[in-house]
Design an enzyme around this catalytic site. Structure first.
Site, PDB file in Angstrom:
ATOM      1  N   CYS A   1       0.845  -1.181   0.000  1.00  0.00           N
ATOM      2  CA  CYS A   1       0.000   0.000   0.000  1.00  0.00           C
ATOM      3  C   CYS A   1       0.882   1.233   0.000  1.00  0.00           C
ATOM      4  CB  CYS A   1      -0.935   0.001   1.204  1.00  0.00           C
ATOM      5  SG  CYS A   1      -2.152   1.317   1.131  1.00  0.00           S
TER       6      CYS A   1
ATOM      7  N   GLU B   1      -2.981  -0.075  -6.301  1.00  0.00           N
ATOM      8  CA  GLU B   1      -1.921  -1.069  -6.502  1.00  0.00           C
ATOM      9  C   GLU B   1      -1.485  -0.959  -7.956  1.00  0.00           C
ATOM     10  OE1 GLU B   1      -0.489  -2.725  -4.266  1.00  0.00           O
ATOM     11  OE2 GLU B   1      -1.928  -3.126  -2.646  1.00  0.00           O
TER      12      GLU B   1
END
Length: 238
Positions: free
Chosen positions: A2, A105
């Site tokens: 993340c 992502e």
DNA sequence: CCAGACGTTGTT
DNA sequence: GTCTGG
DNA sequence: CCAGACGTTGTT
DNA sequence: GTCTGG
């Protein structure tokens, strides 16, 4: 993992969802929150109330000589929380929750070629990302050097659809475990690790590579993208 | 003992 | 601060 | 995570 | 290649 996320949920909904009495006045709608920037983190007050504060993203260990080390501490692996010197004590005593509307992502499509994806709960609810925080004061600074609270986001192995684009994902804490997770005096590391879950009920969409540049912070970052995958700047095709 | 790290991700 | 490596 | 710098001397 | 900055 993340490395970027969003927080576009309205202050009213955030307050209701996370049981807050108020939200920071400085809180703004964000579509591209990047490391070193200020992120909202939920901690407990001494009275045990939920409080949302803005912390620097990238945990600066209390023994750090310079703030710059924090830029490399944006994530903490769930599997090694009790071992790593930079995180061990924060995991024991300084846990937090980092509200996110969604996160990004990047799927690797080739050398220097990345496709960003936006990932969020399909029910529209925010995520309670699992985090650690730390308090730091520059040891070389003057007497009135400000104290800096910083934080990191815990990651876990990716599962389900997320695993098709990446092998790490941010860990979340289910609402039923929030109060224990945030409790400073709760030190059962096995139980704490057990509260770290892979996010469920996600939807995922390829988005505009505009999000690559951290200075682009608007709703276009989560706009679905059907164009070609983007080559990152700097390097030639082999 | 001192020196140096202390982190994660990726290697289509 | 605390641990590993030399 | 990606983007962008990566250096010193000397100073119009 | 590697590090810092956002």
């Amino acid at each position: 993992m993340c490395g970027r996320f969003t927080l576009s949920t309205s202050p009213e909904l955030l307050a209701a969802f996370f049981e807050l009495e108020s939200v920071p006045a400085a809180l703004t709608t964000r579509y591209n929150i990047a490391p070193t920037q200020r992120v909202s983190a939920l901690r407990l007050t001494h009275e045990g109330r939920h409080r949302l504060s803005l912390l620097r993203w990238g945990l600066i260990p209390h023994w750090a000589k310079e703030m710059s080390i924090g830029a490399r501490m944006l994530n903490a692996r769930r599997e090694t929380l009790t071992e790593k010197p930079a995180y061990r004590e924060a995991f024991r005593r300084r846990r937090c929750l980092i509200p996110a509307s969604g996160f990004y992502e990047w799927a690797k499509r080739g050398p220097n070629v990345r496709q960003p994806y936006y990932v969020a709960s399909s029910d529209g609810h925010p995520l309670a990302l699992a985090g650690l925080w730390e308090r730091w004061k520059d040891p070389a600074g003057p007497a009135d050097t400000p104290i800096i609270d910083s934080c990191t986001i815990i990651t876990t192995p990716a599962e389900g659809c997320l695993a098709t684009i990446h092998h790490r994902a941010p860990a979340v804490v289910p609402a039923s475990a929030w109060s224990t997770w945030l409790q400073r005096d709760f030190n059962d590391s096995d139980a704490l690790e057990g509260m770290l879950e892979h996010p469920a009920g996600l939807e995922m969409v390829a988005v505009n590579p505009r999000v690559n540049n951290a200075s682009h912070d608007d709703a276009d970052c989560i706009r679905p993208w059907t164009g070609e995958v983007q080559r990152l700047p700097g390097l030639e095709e082999p």
